[in-house]
Design a protein around this motif. Structure first.
Motif, PDB file in Angstrom:
ATOM      1  N   LYS A  85      79.988 -10.755  53.119  1.00 49.01           N
ATOM      2  CA  LYS A  85      80.754  -9.563  53.484  1.00 49.01           C
ATOM      3  C   LYS A  85      79.815  -8.460  53.963  1.00 49.01           C
ATOM      4  O   LYS A  85      80.093  -7.760  54.943  1.00 49.01           O
ATOM      5  N   LEU A  86      78.721  -8.330  53.272  1.00 50.34           N
ATOM      6  CA  LEU A  86      77.733  -7.312  53.614  1.00 50.34           C
ATOM      7  C   LEU A  86      77.144  -7.581  54.999  1.00 50.34           C
ATOM      8  O   LEU A  86      77.060  -6.682  55.857  1.00 50.34           O
ATOM      9  N   LYS A  87      76.757  -8.815  55.226  1.00 53.66           N
ATOM     10  CA  LYS A  87      76.139  -9.203  56.487  1.00 53.66           C
ATOM     11  C   LYS A  87      77.115  -9.043  57.649  1.00 53.66           C
ATOM     12  O   LYS A  87      76.740  -8.561  58.736  1.00 53.66           O
ATOM     13  N   HIS A  88      78.353  -9.450  57.460  1.00 54.66           N
ATOM     14  CA  HIS A  88      79.362  -9.352  58.511  1.00 54.66           C
ATOM     15  C   HIS A  88      79.618  -7.898  58.887  1.00 54.66           C
ATOM     16  O   HIS A  88      79.768  -7.556  60.075  1.00 54.66           O
ATOM     17  N   SER A  89      79.661  -7.013  57.890  1.00 50.25           N
ATOM     18  CA  SER A  89      79.952  -5.603  58.148  1.00 50.25           C
ATOM     19  C   SER A  89      78.787  -4.884  58.823  1.00 50.25           C
ATOM     20  O   SER A  89      78.993  -4.044  59.701  1.00 50.25           O
ATOM     21  N   LEU A  90      77.554  -5.231  58.417  1.00 50.11           N
ATOM     22  CA  LEU A  90      76.382  -4.570  58.998  1.00 50.11           C
ATOM     23  C   LEU A  90      75.918  -5.248  60.289  1.00 50.11           C
ATOM     24  O   LEU A  90      75.087  -4.691  61.006  1.00 50.11           O
ATOM     25  N   GLN A  91      76.452  -6.453  60.541  1.00 50.34           N
ATOM     26  CA  GLN A  91      76.069  -7.280  61.692  1.00 50.34           C
ATOM     27  C   GLN A  91      74.673  -7.865  61.520  1.00 50.34           C
ATOM     28  O   GLN A  91      74.446  -9.033  61.798  1.00 50.34           O
ATOM     29  N   THR A  92      73.734  -7.061  61.099  1.00 47.79           N
ATOM     30  CA  THR A  92      72.414  -7.585  60.735  1.00 47.79           C
ATOM     31  C   THR A  92      71.920  -6.843  59.504  1.00 47.79           C
ATOM     32  O   THR A  92      72.134  -5.645  59.369  1.00 47.79           O
ATOM     33  N   MET A  93      71.280  -7.587  58.620  1.00 46.84           N
ATOM     34  CA  MET A  93      70.739  -6.956  57.413  1.00 46.84           C
ATOM     35  C   MET A  93      69.253  -6.666  57.537  1.00 46.84           C
ATOM     36  O   MET A  93      68.683  -5.990  56.696  1.00 46.84           O
ATOM     37  N   ARG A  94      68.646  -7.186  58.611  1.00 48.02           N
ATOM     38  CA  ARG A  94      67.211  -6.979  58.790  1.00 48.02           C
ATOM     39  C   ARG A  94      66.922  -5.496  58.975  1.00 48.02           C
ATOM     40  O   ARG A  94      67.451  -4.848  59.873  1.00 48.02           O
TER      41      ARG A  94
ATOM     42  N   ARG B 182      74.625   5.994  54.924  1.00 47.72           N
ATOM     43  CA  ARG B 182      74.729   6.176  56.376  1.00 47.72           C
ATOM     44  C   ARG B 182      75.995   5.565  56.966  1.00 47.72           C
ATOM     45  O   ARG B 182      76.665   6.174  57.788  1.00 47.72           O
ATOM     46  N   ASN B 183      76.332   4.358  56.538  1.00 50.51           N
ATOM     47  CA  ASN B 183      77.506   3.685  57.099  1.00 50.51           C
ATOM     48  C   ASN B 183      78.756   3.837  56.234  1.00 50.51           C
ATOM     49  O   ASN B 183      79.821   3.368  56.603  1.00 50.51           O
ATOM     50  N   GLY B 184      78.595   4.457  55.082  1.00 51.53           N
ATOM     51  CA  GLY B 184      79.748   4.638  54.209  1.00 51.53           C
ATOM     52  C   GLY B 184      80.355   3.332  53.730  1.00 51.53           C
ATOM     53  O   GLY B 184      81.547   3.257  53.442  1.00 51.53           O
ATOM     54  N   LEU B 185      79.527   2.279  53.626  1.00 49.74           N
ATOM     55  CA  LEU B 185      80.023   0.952  53.252  1.00 49.74           C
ATOM     56  C   LEU B 185      79.795   0.684  51.767  1.00 49.74           C
ATOM     57  O   LEU B 185      78.682   0.815  51.265  1.00 49.74           O
ATOM     58  N   ILE B 186      80.862   0.286  51.082  1.00 52.58           N
ATOM     59  CA  ILE B 186      80.786  -0.072  49.664  1.00 52.58           C
ATOM     60  C   ILE B 186      81.318  -1.492  49.501  1.00 52.58           C
ATOM     61  O   ILE B 186      82.431  -1.796  49.939  1.00 52.58           O
ATOM     62  N   VAL B 187      80.526  -2.353  48.873  1.00 49.76           N
ATOM     63  CA  VAL B 187      80.960  -3.715  48.556  1.00 49.76           C
ATOM     64  C   VAL B 187      81.036  -3.821  47.041  1.00 49.76           C
ATOM     65  O   VAL B 187      80.019  -3.736  46.352  1.00 49.76           O
ATOM     66  N   ASP B 188      82.233  -3.990  46.539  1.00 48.53           N
ATOM     67  CA  ASP B 188      82.472  -4.031  45.090  1.00 48.53           C
ATOM     68  C   ASP B 188      82.481  -5.481  44.620  1.00 48.53           C
ATOM     69  O   ASP B 188      83.479  -6.188  44.744  1.00 48.53           O
ATOM     70  N   GLY B 189      81.353  -5.927  44.090  1.00 53.04           N
ATOM     71  CA  GLY B 189      81.233  -7.310  43.644  1.00 53.04           C
ATOM     72  C   GLY B 189      81.896  -7.595  42.324  1.00 53.04           C
ATOM     73  O   GLY B 189      81.901  -8.746  41.865  1.00 53.04           O
ATOM     74  N   ARG B 190      82.467  -6.593  41.702  1.00 49.91           N
ATOM     75  CA  ARG B 190      83.123  -6.780  40.403  1.00 49.91           C
ATOM     76  C   ARG B 190      84.599  -6.356  40.417  1.00 49.91           C
ATOM     77  O   ARG B 190      85.253  -6.407  39.375  1.00 49.91           O
ATOM     78  N   ASN B 191      85.087  -5.904  41.566  1.00 51.38           N
ATOM     79  CA  ASN B 191      86.464  -5.379  41.636  1.00 51.38           C
ATOM     80  C   ASN B 191      86.706  -4.346  40.536  1.00 51.38           C
ATOM     81  O   ASN B 191      87.773  -4.290  39.922  1.00 51.38           O
ATOM     82  N   MET B 192      85.689  -3.533  40.284  1.00 53.53           N
ATOM     83  CA  MET B 192      85.768  -2.584  39.182  1.00 53.53           C
ATOM     84  C   MET B 192      86.507  -1.303  39.558  1.00 53.53           C
ATOM     85  O   MET B 192      86.968  -0.575  38.692  1.00 53.53           O
TER      86      MET B 192
END
Length: 454
Positions: free
Chosen positions: A299-308, A398-408
């Motif tokens: 999910k992280l990679k898809h949203s950022l397009q690249t993680m490098r 910067r991108n305002g992206l949050i990935v909640d790996g615990r559905n907390m």
């Protein structure tokens, strides 16, 4: 009763302190002189809520002692608990080296009749083997019985689990041992399940395996929900409302970790293999759990397009809240995967000041960890992460992206947050929320896309 607990790690220390709180005279023995020195001064070398006050109270009242003199501690008591670790060997089998070391010492000991209680998690038949060995030692006429009394302690809730358990399992052979164990736990108002030793040994593995399978099941449903645009929270609530199933352990997320479930899942598979019995449900549960971090990083990679070159902030490193334990924590896998993708990893956990990966930059608070990052990944359900200042977070990310790996975080609550601050929120098995507060419908199945109204 006079009790010696051999092994003053997590299980042994909780066992000793709780038995002392019930009024018994307890000796906690361990070969680690540094640990014993700390404990003798009233300091607990691990974090477990409510444990340190219990130890200090028992020390003040003279109901607990700490020693490195194992032989002396064995001779001093009538009931001997073995609570040493049984980690995984490379083939998944339990490593019983520490247990046999203690048993051999007991075999050479003297000092009256004793009941030996194995509380460590051990393969089926271990107690029988211990009894066979003791028959040939000088202690053979003094061992009343070898009992198995497995622990069912949840880290972060261990003291309560010991004193208010759902049940107490005791496996033994003799009526005398059964009476002693019933008297030992008389101060706890919970049912005692008496059975034979081999059954008690398998109850422990079976209990952990079932809970691990339940977690993997809901994560499997969450991954399907992701593809269908369904909210897994609604699915989980509907399934858990069935009294035959129940709601516990139906929280989807990045999967289980810690010192028990992964180890015991491997051990029960090795046990099945040793007798030629297939355990496909357990194998599938372990496989599903191993893949969960991939979904989060995907999910992280898809949203950022690249993680490098991207800066990723991981909030929470321990395998669960209210512990300082990172053994088999999903954060380790997520860290490795992010680093392999070329990301720059910063992290914060309220209980962690050292981390095994030097490439990870640790911070002393959440806001410094997220400052200037491209995305936040939530990996442990610490309460302070539910109380983040989202306006401050948005300025830092910067991108305002949050990935909640615990559905907390509340899905509906994050919809309002995303709409107000222009953020994107992704979780496990729940529709994505974009910066406008709109939810993604998910992938429309092929069979529906091909449907035509006639």
């Amino acid at each position: 009763m006079k009790i010696t607990v051999i092994g003053s790690g997590y299980v042994g220390l909780v066992t000793g302190a709780c038995l002392a709180s019930l009024g018994h005279q307890v000796i906690c023995a361990d070969t680690d002189a540094g640990k014993i020195g700390l404990l003798a001064s009233g300091k607990v070398p691990l974090f477990e809520e409510g444990l340190e006050p219990l130890v200090k109270e028992a020390l003040t009242d003279g109901r607990i002692r700490f020693t490195t003199e194992l032989a002396w501690s064995i001779e001093e008591s009538d009931i001997l608990f073995i609570t040493v670790g049984t980690p995984s060997l490379p083939d998944g089998e339990a490593d019983l080296t520490q247990l046999w070391s203690v048993v051999n010492l007991i075999a050479k000991s003297g000092g009256g009749r004793k009941l030996l209680v194995i509380k460590s998690t051990v393969p089926v038949g271990t107690c029988d083997s211990v009894e066979d060995l003791l028959r040939h030692g000088i202690a053979r006429s003094r061992i009343i019985d070898v009992a198995h009394n497995p622990e069912f302690l949840r880290q972060g809730n261990a003291v309560r689990d010991f004193l208010l358990p759902d049940r107490i399992v005791v496996g033994c052979k003799t009526e005398e041992a059964r009476t002693i164990m019933s008297d030992l736990y008389a101060g706890i108002a919970s049912p005692v399940h008496h059975c034979d030793r081999r059954s008690a040994e398998l109850i422990k593995y079976g209990s952990n395996a079932f809970l691990a399978m339940k977690i993997s099941f809901i994560n499997m449903m969450a991954n399907l929900s992701d593809e269908l645009g369904v909210d897994v929270d609604e699915v989980s609530a509907g399934i858990g409302a069935d009294r035959r199933i129940g709601p516990h352990f139906l929280q989807s997320g990045i999967g289980y970790g810690g010192s028990c479930f992964p180890k015991d899942m491997k051990a029960i598979q090795a046990l099945g293999k040793s007798v030629g019995c297939e355990l496909p449900l357990i194998e599938a549960a372990e496989r599903i759990n191993g893949k969960q971090p991939q979904f989060i990083v995907g999910k992280l990679k898809h949203s950022l397009q690249t993680m490098r070159g991207s800066r990723i902030a991981l909030l929470g490193l321990t395998f669960k809240p209210m512990t300082d334990d990172i053994r088999e924590a999903p954060s380790l896998t997520v860290c490795r995967m992010c680093l392999a993708e070329g990301a720059i990893v910063h992290a914060y956990d309220p209980m962690i000041r050292q981390y095994p990966m030097q490439e990870v930059v640790l911070h002393g608070d959440a806001y410094s960890a997220i400052d200037g990052c491209d995305a936040i990944v939530l990996l442990t359900e610490w309460d302070e992460f539910r109380l983040l200042d989202w306006g401050r977070v948005r300025k830092a990310v910067r991108n305002g992206l949050i990935v909640d790996g615990r559905n907390m975080l509340s899905h509906s609550g994050m919809r309002s947050v995303c709409e107000q601050y222009g953020m994107t929120y992704l979780s496990v098995g729940r529709p994505a929320i974009d910066r406008y507060g709109l939810t993604s419908p998910g992938v429309i199945p092929q069979y529906l896309r091909n449907t035509r109204v006639k």
